[in-house]
Design a protein around this motif. Structure first.
Motif, PDB file in Angstrom:
ATOM      1  N   ILE A   1      -4.856  -6.110  -8.601  1.00  0.00           N
ATOM      2  CA  ILE A   1      -4.389  -4.780  -8.203  1.00  0.00           C
ATOM      3  C   ILE A   1      -2.976  -4.860  -7.656  1.00  0.00           C
ATOM      4  O   ILE A   1      -2.702  -5.599  -6.710  1.00  0.00           O
ATOM      5  N   ASP A   2      -2.084  -4.089  -8.241  1.00  0.00           N
ATOM      6  CA  ASP A   2      -0.730  -3.918  -7.735  1.00  0.00           C
ATOM      7  C   ASP A   2      -0.750  -2.690  -6.833  1.00  0.00           C
ATOM      8  O   ASP A   2      -0.920  -1.568  -7.300  1.00  0.00           O
ATOM      9  N   ALA A   3      -0.590  -2.909  -5.535  1.00  0.00           N
ATOM     10  CA  ALA A   3      -0.720  -1.812  -4.565  1.00  0.00           C
ATOM     11  C   ALA A   3       0.602  -1.109  -4.279  1.00  0.00           C
ATOM     12  O   ALA A   3       0.706  -0.345  -3.325  1.00  0.00           O
ATOM     13  N   ARG A   4       1.598  -1.333  -5.119  1.00  0.00           N
ATOM     14  CA  ARG A   4       2.886  -0.658  -4.945  1.00  0.00           C
ATOM     15  C   ARG A   4       2.841   0.737  -5.552  1.00  0.00           C
ATOM     16  O   ARG A   4       1.824   1.170  -6.093  1.00  0.00           O
ATOM     17  N   GLY A   5       3.959   1.439  -5.490  1.00  0.00           N
ATOM     18  CA  GLY A   5       4.054   2.754  -6.090  1.00  0.00           C
ATOM     19  C   GLY A   5       4.169   2.663  -7.602  1.00  0.00           C
ATOM     20  O   GLY A   5       4.509   1.610  -8.157  1.00  0.00           O
ATOM     21  N   ALA A   6       3.896   3.784  -8.271  1.00  0.00           N
ATOM     22  CA  ALA A   6       3.926   3.809  -9.734  1.00  0.00           C
ATOM     23  C   ALA A   6       5.308   3.497 -10.286  1.00  0.00           C
ATOM     24  O   ALA A   6       5.441   2.853 -11.338  1.00  0.00           O
ATOM     25  N   ASP A   7       6.364   3.932  -9.602  1.00  0.00           N
ATOM     26  CA  ASP A   7       7.718   3.672 -10.075  1.00  0.00           C
ATOM     27  C   ASP A   7       8.063   2.189  -9.985  1.00  0.00           C
ATOM     28  O   ASP A   7       8.738   1.635 -10.856  1.00  0.00           O
TER      29      ASP A   7
ATOM     30  N   GLY B   1      -1.636  -7.609 -16.693  1.00  0.00           N
ATOM     31  CA  GLY B   1      -3.063  -7.362 -16.548  1.00  0.00           C
ATOM     32  C   GLY B   1      -3.442  -6.647 -15.265  1.00  0.00           C
ATOM     33  O   GLY B   1      -4.620  -6.345 -15.046  1.00  0.00           O
ATOM     34  N   ALA B   2      -2.450  -6.364 -14.412  1.00  0.00           N
ATOM     35  CA  ALA B   2      -2.738  -5.718 -13.128  1.00  0.00           C
ATOM     36  C   ALA B   2      -2.976  -4.220 -13.290  1.00  0.00           C
ATOM     37  O   ALA B   2      -2.390  -3.566 -14.156  1.00  0.00           O
TER      38      ALA B   2
END
Length: 237
Positions: free
Chosen positions: A48-54, A63-64
């Motif tokens: 999981i990439d917990a950053r913002g969509a941008d 694969g995240a």
């Protein structure tokens, strides 16, 4: 002999404590190599990439999935995860990944791992990543700057990194003081991810490196007292 027994006992207790913690749904911050190894051990790792969509659109671990506690479809994303399998979380620092891991742990996820140093550690450690752009600065160009200048101060960070923003006025102060004596270059993840990967030396943002004739005088993982460190290094030059 007594020390060896104590050491073995301590190790056993530590491992037991770790197992108990994960059985209760806790999370753990781990370094890049351990994070990478655990991911590679999974057939279909839950990353999981917990950053913002941008931020995610610019670069991410291949694969995240991209969501955090503020995502509108957060519950839908969580429901699609398998709570009995490890979850691997990263962001640009510890804040968003920490909040997400805490919530998943409360929901009973058995193993939640947070990447220490976030995306900076992953790309800076030379691990494979997706990017939608070509780096503005290449490694040969970087090395040429070091060759062409006696003193070079390198600031490596991201426009999304809060601490990185506090470096900018300090750099301006240093630039004003030393002028042409000190070459300052600023490298951002959003503009030149590949050179950061090629350096294989970045663990966190910001990373600050001072070179003298191509050799490292100091490397700072984080801001620290940058101005003072530069002044000390160049005081007698």
């Amino acid at each position: 002999m007594k020390n060896k027994i104590l050491k073995k006992t301590f190790t056993a207790v530590f491992l037991l404590f770790t197992i108990v913690n994960f059985s209760q749904g806790n999370s753990a911050n781990i370094l890049l190599d351990a994070f990478y190894s655990k991911i590679k051990s999974q057939k279909n790792p839950q990353i999981i990439d917990a950053r913002g969509a941008d931020e995610f659109a610019l670069n991410h671990i291949e694969g995240a999935l991209n969501f955090n506690l503020k995502s509108e479809d957060y519950e839908k994303h969580v429901a699609a995860l398998n709570p009995s399998k490890p979850v691997f979380i990263y962001s640009i620092a510890a804040y968003r990944s920490g909040l997400l891991s805490t919530d998943l742990a409360k929901r009973g996820f058995s193993e939640v791992y947070i990447l220490e140093g976030g995306i900076a550690s992953w790309i800076g450690g030379g691990k494979p990543f997706y990017s939608n752009l070509k780096s503005k600065l290449s490694l040969p160009e970087y090395k040429k700057i070091l060759t062409d200048n006696n003193y070079v101060l390198v600031d490596i960070g991201s426009k999304y990194c809060a601490t990185c923003k506090t470096v900018k006025p300090i750099l301006e102060s240093i630039r004003s003081q030393y002028g042409e004596k000190l070459k300052i270059i600023e490298i951002e993840l959003e503009e030149s991810p590949q050179v950061i990967a090629d350096l294989k030396t970045v663990k966190v943002f910001p990373t600050l490196i001072l070179y003298e004739n191509g050799k490292i005088v100091f490397k700072k993982d984080g801001l620290g007292d940058l101005k003072n460190d530069v002044d000390l290094a160049l005081a007698s030059k």
